[in-house]
Design a protein around this motif. Sequence first.
Motif, mmCIF file in Angstrom:
data_model
loop_
_atom_site.group_PDB
_atom_site.id
_atom_site.type_symbol
_atom_site.label_atom_id
_atom_site.label_comp_id
_atom_site.label_asym_id
_atom_site.label_seq_id
_atom_site.Cartn_x
_atom_site.Cartn_y
_atom_site.Cartn_z
ATOM 1 N N PRO A 1 -7.175 4.792 -5.737
ATOM 2 C CA PRO A 1 -5.933 4.780 -6.517
ATOM 3 C C PRO A 1 -5.588 3.363 -6.998
ATOM 4 N N PRO A 2 -5.287 3.216 -8.274
ATOM 5 C CA PRO A 2 -4.986 1.886 -8.819
ATOM 6 C C PRO A 2 -3.896 1.159 -8.038
ATOM 7 N N LYS A 3 -4.134 -0.148 -7.870
ATOM 8 C CA LYS A 3 -3.172 -1.032 -7.230
ATOM 9 C C LYS A 3 -2.683 -2.036 -8.269
ATOM 10 N N PHE A 4 -1.689 -2.828 -7.902
ATOM 11 C CA PHE A 4 -1.067 -3.727 -8.869
ATOM 12 C C PHE A 4 -0.908 -5.117 -8.260
ATOM 13 N N ASN A 5 -1.237 -6.148 -9.055
ATOM 14 C CA ASN A 5 -1.051 -7.517 -8.574
ATOM 15 C C ASN A 5 -0.347 -8.370 -9.613
ATOM 16 N N ALA B 1 -15.384 -5.446 -1.246
ATOM 17 C CA ALA B 1 -15.962 -4.712 -0.119
ATOM 18 C C ALA B 1 -16.820 -3.563 -0.633
ATOM 19 N N ALA B 2 -17.918 -3.289 0.068
ATOM 20 C CA ALA B 2 -18.858 -2.257 -0.371
ATOM 21 C C ALA B 2 -18.354 -0.849 -0.098
ATOM 22 N N VAL B 3 -17.647 -0.673 1.010
ATOM 23 C CA VAL B 3 -17.157 0.656 1.406
ATOM 24 C C VAL B 3 -15.685 0.535 1.770
ATOM 25 N N MET B 4 -14.865 1.454 1.257
ATOM 26 C CA MET B 4 -13.423 1.417 1.487
ATOM 27 C C MET B 4 -12.930 2.790 1.895
ATOM 28 N N GLY B 5 -11.963 2.801 2.790
ATOM 29 C CA GLY B 5 -11.306 4.047 3.140
ATOM 30 C C GLY B 5 -10.247 4.380 2.108
ATOM 31 N N LEU B 6 -10.225 5.628 1.654
ATOM 32 C CA LEU B 6 -9.221 6.027 0.668
ATOM 33 C C LEU B 6 -7.875 6.239 1.354
ATOM 34 N N PRO B 7 -6.794 5.759 0.755
ATOM 35 C CA PRO B 7 -5.469 5.885 1.370
ATOM 36 C C PRO B 7 -5.104 7.343 1.644
ATOM 37 N N ARG B 8 -4.482 7.545 2.806
ATOM 38 C CA ARG B 8 -4.003 8.882 3.203
ATOM 39 C C ARG B 8 -5.098 9.939 3.114
ATOM 40 N N SER B 9 -6.296 9.545 3.526
ATOM 41 C CA SER B 9 -7.440 10.458 3.471
ATOM 42 C C SER B 9 -8.444 10.028 4.525
ATOM 43 N N ASP B 10 -9.290 10.971 4.956
ATOM 44 C CA ASP B 10 -10.357 10.620 5.885
ATOM 45 C C ASP B 10 -11.663 10.363 5.134
ATOM 46 N N GLU C 1 2.456 4.240 -6.248
ATOM 47 C CA GLU C 1 1.804 5.549 -6.296
ATOM 48 C C GLU C 1 2.133 6.270 -7.607
ATOM 49 N N GLU C 2 3.384 6.182 -8.039
ATOM 50 C CA GLU C 2 3.789 6.834 -9.291
ATOM 51 C C GLU C 2 3.044 6.245 -10.489
ATOM 52 N N LEU C 3 2.981 4.912 -10.536
ATOM 53 C CA LEU C 3 2.302 4.264 -11.653
ATOM 54 C C LEU C 3 0.793 4.494 -11.600
ATOM 55 N N ALA C 4 0.249 4.532 -10.388
ATOM 56 C CA ALA C 4 -1.186 4.804 -10.236
ATOM 57 C C ALA C 4 -1.537 6.177 -10.792
ATOM 58 N N ASN C 5 -0.703 7.162 -10.524
ATOM 59 C CA ASN C 5 -0.957 8.511 -11.030
ATOM 60 C C ASN C 5 -0.897 8.555 -12.555
ATOM 61 N N THR C 6 0.002 7.751 -13.133
ATOM 62 C CA THR C 6 0.067 7.661 -14.594
ATOM 63 C C THR C 6 -1.253 7.157 -15.160
ATOM 64 N N ILE C 7 -1.799 6.121 -14.539
ATOM 65 C CA ILE C 7 -3.072 5.545 -15.001
ATOM 66 C C ILE C 7 -4.223 6.525 -14.786
ATOM 67 N N GLU D 1 0.823 -1.215 0.000
ATOM 68 C CA GLU D 1 0.000 0.000 0.000
ATOM 69 C C GLU D 1 0.855 1.263 0.000
ATOM 70 N N ASN D 2 1.999 1.214 0.670
ATOM 71 C CA ASN D 2 2.845 2.411 0.795
ATOM 72 C C ASN D 2 3.961 2.465 -0.251
ATOM 73 N N SER D 3 3.832 1.715 -1.325
ATOM 74 C CA SER D 3 4.871 1.647 -2.347
ATOM 75 C C SER D 3 4.943 2.963 -3.129
ATOM 76 N N ALA D 4 6.122 3.574 -3.158
ATOM 77 C CA ALA D 4 6.318 4.804 -3.936
ATOM 78 C C ALA D 4 6.160 4.524 -5.428
ATOM 79 N N LEU D 5 6.643 3.365 -5.874
ATOM 80 C CA LEU D 5 6.495 2.984 -7.273
ATOM 81 C C LEU D 5 5.019 2.827 -7.618
#
Length: 239
Positions: A81-85, A99-108, A54-60, A48-52
Amino acid sequence: MLVVLENVLSKTEVAQIRSSLESADWADGRSSAGSLSVKVKQNQQLPENSALGEELANTILRRLGSHPQFISAALPHRIYPPKFNRYGTGGHYGIHVDAAVMGLPRSDMTLRSDISATLFLSSPESYEGGELVIEGEFGAQQVKLNAGDLVLYPSSSLHQVLPVSQGVRICSFFWIQSMVRDTAERALLYDLDQSIQVLSQGVKAGDGGVSISKHLESDHALVRMTGVYHNLLRRWSQV
């Protein structure tokens, strides 16, 4: 509604993302699974805390923000934000529901998952198995797309990733809270908007043999249809 968007990423963009992921520090995907899903999940994910990540997610996200068909199909209000598997040989994800409801990373803020999305980053010829199977009202559909293609489907759907028997399957995945919560309403708006786009191209192209009055009639009909779209969106949207 299941919608496939082709060439969301170009071959060059896919190659750049794949190159970046070759040296990624993958983690056990079960770390993000729920109490039931953890029993049927065997894959790897970027932490979840991967800098890579986050960078690739922003590209998408930048690409999606300028993709008219994605906007039309999803009517996005919020995007997780897009994740990668990564699924290697034997990797799979048994049948589950998101899951029906999710908390957004680094946000309330939270996100209601209306639409699930899978962006394929591996060519289908590079791995065997690994089909995404989505159960809908007309039965189960198997999805295995070209690298750079995206599939959108209701988050309420039961779905699974079949075992990979050879090769490696890499994808990005994320969720969308739509401005229009109801799947059927969103499908009607999508069909209407796509029809408007087709008619708009026809009006712009014109025809030297058609009278001015006929062109005006076409313009007025298109304006009325566009008005219907926006009035329905106004009625159904929650923002």
